[in-house]
Design an enzyme around this catalytic site. Structure first.
Site, mmCIF file in Angstrom:
data_model
loop_
_atom_site.group_PDB
_atom_site.id
_atom_site.type_symbol
_atom_site.label_atom_id
_atom_site.label_comp_id
_atom_site.label_asym_id
_atom_site.label_seq_id
_atom_site.Cartn_x
_atom_site.Cartn_y
_atom_site.Cartn_z
ATOM 1 C CG ASN A 64 6.517 -5.454 5.552
ATOM 2 O OD1 ASN A 64 5.477 -5.549 4.907
ATOM 3 N ND2 ASN A 64 7.357 -4.452 5.382
ATOM 4 C CD GLU A 65 0.835 -5.720 6.514
ATOM 5 O OE1 GLU A 65 1.596 -6.685 6.735
ATOM 6 O OE2 GLU A 65 0.186 -5.609 5.463
ATOM 7 C CG LEU B 71 -1.862 -1.171 1.394
ATOM 8 C CD1 LEU B 71 -2.851 -0.890 2.525
ATOM 9 C CD2 LEU B 71 -2.615 -1.476 0.109
ATOM 10 N N GLY C 206 1.073 -5.239 1.167
ATOM 11 C CA GLY C 206 0.008 -5.285 0.157
ATOM 12 C C GLY C 206 0.424 -6.034 -1.111
HETATM 13 N N1 CO8 Z 1 4.481 3.676 -0.195
HETATM 14 C C1 CO8 Z 1 4.934 4.890 -0.581
HETATM 15 N N2 CO8 Z 1 6.185 5.136 -1.002
HETATM 16 C C2 CO8 Z 1 7.050 4.099 -1.035
HETATM 17 C C3 CO8 Z 1 6.659 2.801 -0.644
HETATM 18 C C4 CO8 Z 1 5.314 2.599 -0.213
HETATM 19 N N3 CO8 Z 1 4.862 1.408 0.167
HETATM 20 N N4 CO8 Z 1 7.724 1.974 -0.787
HETATM 21 C C5 CO8 Z 1 8.732 2.732 -1.250
HETATM 22 N N5 CO8 Z 1 8.333 4.016 -1.407
HETATM 23 C C6 CO8 Z 1 9.125 5.147 -1.919
HETATM 24 C C7 CO8 Z 1 10.372 5.401 -1.099
HETATM 25 O O1 CO8 Z 1 10.086 6.206 0.021
HETATM 26 C C8 CO8 Z 1 11.262 6.088 -2.100
HETATM 27 O O2 CO8 Z 1 10.838 7.427 -2.215
HETATM 28 P P1 CO8 Z 1 11.901 8.610 -2.547
HETATM 29 O O3 CO8 Z 1 12.474 8.271 -3.887
HETATM 30 O O4 CO8 Z 1 11.086 9.847 -2.527
HETATM 31 O O5 CO8 Z 1 12.936 8.554 -1.454
HETATM 32 C C9 CO8 Z 1 10.907 5.387 -3.420
HETATM 33 O O6 CO8 Z 1 9.617 4.804 -3.218
HETATM 34 C C10 CO8 Z 1 11.884 4.295 -3.792
HETATM 35 O O7 CO8 Z 1 12.035 3.409 -2.682
HETATM 36 P P2 CO8 Z 1 13.434 2.740 -2.283
HETATM 37 O O8 CO8 Z 1 14.536 3.712 -2.448
HETATM 38 O O9 CO8 Z 1 13.275 2.123 -0.937
HETATM 39 O O10 CO8 Z 1 13.547 1.621 -3.439
HETATM 40 P P3 CO8 Z 1 14.348 0.244 -3.382
HETATM 41 O O11 CO8 Z 1 14.353 -0.253 -4.787
HETATM 42 O O12 CO8 Z 1 15.640 0.386 -2.661
HETATM 43 O O13 CO8 Z 1 13.441 -0.728 -2.479
HETATM 44 C C11 CO8 Z 1 11.371 -1.709 -1.704
HETATM 45 C C12 CO8 Z 1 12.158 -1.116 -2.894
HETATM 46 C C13 CO8 Z 1 12.035 -3.022 -1.277
HETATM 47 C C14 CO8 Z 1 9.970 -1.963 -2.173
HETATM 48 C C15 CO8 Z 1 11.431 -0.707 -0.534
HETATM 49 O O14 CO8 Z 1 11.040 0.570 -1.016
HETATM 50 C C16 CO8 Z 1 10.544 -1.035 0.627
HETATM 51 O O15 CO8 Z 1 10.837 -1.920 1.411
HETATM 52 N N6 CO8 Z 1 9.413 -0.285 0.752
HETATM 53 C C17 CO8 Z 1 8.508 -0.387 1.858
HETATM 54 C C18 CO8 Z 1 7.568 -1.491 1.648
HETATM 55 C C19 CO8 Z 1 6.625 -1.629 2.786
HETATM 56 O O16 CO8 Z 1 6.993 -1.845 3.938
HETATM 57 N N7 CO8 Z 1 5.332 -1.538 2.483
HETATM 58 C C20 CO8 Z 1 4.311 -1.690 3.436
HETATM 59 C C21 CO8 Z 1 3.149 -0.832 3.114
HETATM 60 S S1 CO8 Z 1 1.843 -1.093 4.280
HETATM 61 C C22 CO8 Z 1 0.787 -2.207 3.544
HETATM 62 O O17 CO8 Z 1 0.918 -2.554 2.408
HETATM 63 C C23 CO8 Z 1 -0.383 -2.776 4.327
HETATM 64 C C24 CO8 Z 1 -0.910 -1.820 5.315
HETATM 65 C C25 CO8 Z 1 -2.138 -2.307 6.028
HETATM 66 C C26 CO8 Z 1 -2.704 -1.173 6.879
HETATM 67 C C27 CO8 Z 1 -3.499 -1.644 7.999
HETATM 68 C C28 CO8 Z 1 -3.784 -0.535 9.001
HETATM 69 C C29 CO8 Z 1 -4.943 -0.917 9.900
#
Ligand code: CO8
Length: 244
Positions: free
Chosen positions: A119-120, A50, A95
């Site tokens: 990994n939430e 997400l 997500g």
């Molecule tokens: N949302 C928004 N922006 C993101 C996300 C995301 N999920 N993931 C990465 N970005 C952004 C980064 O902040 C970065 O932005 P900027 O260029 O402005 O600095 C850009 O995308 C590129 O990211 P990286 O430099 O980290 O790229 P890499 O190629 O090194 O890594 C990954 C890619 C492995 C995907 C890494 O970005 C990562 O681990 N991202 C986080 C993933 C994550 O933890 N997602 C969880 C989202 S929560 C969810 O899906 C369920 C929530 C349920 C909610 C329930 C509440 C009740």
């Protein structure tokens, strides 16, 4: 075949989710389409889950609209009559993992640098009950209980051992393999397969349908908490720092 292409990381924004749901609906209504392979056009990333910016500092109305779109996507994908195969060709956290888990079969590129999982907990947030239900239906109660509490992301080889994905193949063979699996599943009569799929998934789908509004309220309440907003902001900071 559906290829996610929303640079930089295929995060599931409101626009992305809406477009994905509409595409699924179109395919579902197209009698000529019996199956779909889901993969990514972005190297090394299947989907980053997400879009965290949709859950940070927005209005209550926005949170409601966003959450309804997340629900809609899952109801369509998990409840699809089509054969759905995930060809996971990169990182697939949260997500992204949910999308893979919602398919009938998961093939992942054989690369230990790619990891998958819900990994939430690592973000200080809680995977909703229907994420959990989908996970349990794939890997079973014990593995899900541990993985969810620890917010574990598993490198492809470990994901295979846990049954989180069904098969690993070298990346260049991923789509070929996905097509072969699709052909195998499509060889069965649709009707018998569809009723069986629905029998396996109905209880979990019905549970969200019955509690959809409650689930939206719960999400808004949870995500609006200052402590949760702080956790998400810190996590975004951490992602940015990791770069430099
Ligand atoms: N949302 C928004 N922006 C993101 C996300 C995301 N999920 N993931 C990465 N970005 C952004 C980064 O902040 C970065 O932005 P900027 O260029 O402005 O600095 C850009 O995308 C590129 O990211 P990286 O430099 O980290 O790229 P890499 O190629 O090194 O890594 C990954 C890619 C492995 C995907 C890494 O970005 C990562 O681990 N991202 C986080 C993933 C994550 O933890 N997602 C969880 C989202 S929560 C969810 O899906 C369920 C929530 C349920 C909610 C329930 C509440 C009740």
């Amino acid at each position: 075949m559906m290829k996610f292409k929303s640079p930089p990381v295929n995060s599931l924004s409101l626009d992305f989710l809406t477009e994905f749901s509409i595409s699924l609906e179109k395919l579902e209504n197209d009698r000529a389409c019996r199956g779909v392979i889901i993969t990514s056009a972005i190297p090394k990333i299947f989907s980053s889950g997400l879009d965290i910016t949709e859950m940070c500092g927005k209005s209550v109305e926005h949170y409601a609209e966003f959450w309804r779109a997340v629900q809609e996507m899952w109801l369509r994908l998990y409840g699809s009559n089509m054969v759905t195969v995930a060809a996971v060709n990169g990182a697939s956290p949260a997500g992204g993992c949910l999308i893979a888990l919602s398919c009938d079969y998961r093939i992942m590129a054989e690369n230990p640098k790619f990891s998958i999982g819900l990994n939430e907990a690592q973000l200080g947030i809680v995977a909703p009950f229907w994420f959990k239900d989908t996970f349990v239906n794939v890997v079973g109660q014990r593995i899900a209980e541990r993985a969810l509490q620890l917010g574990s992301l598993y490198p492809a080889p470990e994901a295979l051992k846990l049954g989180l994905v069904d098969e690993l193949v070298p990346e260049e063979k991923l789509l070929e393999k996905a097509s072969a699996v699709m052909a195998q599943w499509l060889a069965l009569p649709d009707h018998a397969r569809q009723i069986t799929k629905s029998m396996m998934r109905k209880a979990v789908l019905d549970r969200l349908v019955a509690h959809r509004e409650e689930d939206i309220k719960y999400f808004i309440n949870f995500i609006s908490k200052e402590s949760i907003q702080k956790s998400l902001r810190m996590y975004m900071e951490m992602l940015k720092k990791k770069k430099s």
